[in-house]
Design a protein around this motif. Structure first.
Motif: not given
Ligand SMILES: CC(C)(COP(=O)(O)OP(=O)(O)OC[C@H]1O[C@@H](n2cnc3c(N)ncnc32)[C@H](O)[C@@H]1OP(=O)(O)O)[C@@H](O)C(=O)NCCC(=O)NCCS
Length: 176
Positions: A19-25, A40-50, A69-71
């Motif tokens: 999620w951290q790398d996902l959140y970054e972009y 995305y917010s951090e929380n949305q990125a965490k949900e998106e990872e799942v 993770l670059i993309g």
């Protein structure tokens, strides 16, 4: 699915701690400018990872050298064995050929291992980086759809209509 390995990349399923790398972009306004969603917010990125970890269509693209993770790539099966390609990359890793390298390997996998017959992709004509990538993949522009979609409304609640380029390639044409 086994990981897909290219010269510089590892393409794998999403997993915990992505999620951290996902959140970054996904938190970058420029990166999501042509996407149907907002940053995305951090929380949305965490949900998106799942969500992505449980969705066969999402592929994480990581650097071989350090695992970063670059993309992501997206490849979903539709009707008539036609698959749709998508992609979003961290801006720090754009302009280096990573998206082409990853998408080329995924298309190869789709035609050879998933049995795809036809692969399509859609993009906004103003998104030069996107359609240039599709042309590097030797995909053919098959249509320009005028005002066929909207993601946002204006201050009066009216749709902000967008045009779409449609690209495609058939298995029998795939030779790069
Ligand atoms: C669409 C997107 C994935 C394209 O990424 P990109 O970085 O332009 O594409 P590539 O990784 O293939 O890089 C190609 C560029 O790198 C350059 N490059 C540098 N080193 C390279 C190498 N070793 N190999 C190939 N190309 C290389 C190419 O010359 C090309 O440059 P150009 O754009 O000036 O012609 C990216 O712009 C993006 O994520 N955008 C935001 C999300 C988005 O809009 N998604 C699409 C929605 S439809």
């Amino acid at each position: 699915m086994e990981n897909i390995i290219t010269d510089r990349l590892i393409i794998r399923k999403f997993k915990q701690n992505d999620w951290q790398d996902l959140y970054e972009y996904l938190s970058d306004k420029e990166v999501v400018k042509f996407e149907p969603y907002d940053i995305y917010s951090e929380n949305q990125a965490k949900e998106e990872e799942v969500f992505r970890s449980n969705d066969q269509a999402f592929y994480a693209v990581c650097l071989k050298e350090n695992g970063k993770l670059i993309g992501n790539l997206y490849l979903a099966k539709g009707d008539f064995n036609t698959w749709e390609l998508g992609y979003v990359f961290n801006s720090k890793y754009q302009g280096k050929g990573y998206a082409t390298e990853g998408a080329k390997a995924l298309l190869d996998y789709a035609f050879k291992d998933l049995g795809a017959r036809r692969i399509v992709a859609m993009c906004n004509p103003k998104n030069d980086h996107s359609w240039k990538l599709l042309e590097r993949l030797t995909m053919r522009r098959e249509g320009v759809l005028l005002q066929n979609i909207y993601f946002k409304t204006d201050s009066n609640g009216e749709p902000i209509w967008l045009d779409t380029y449609e690209y495609a390639i058939l298995k029998k044409e795939w030779c790069i």
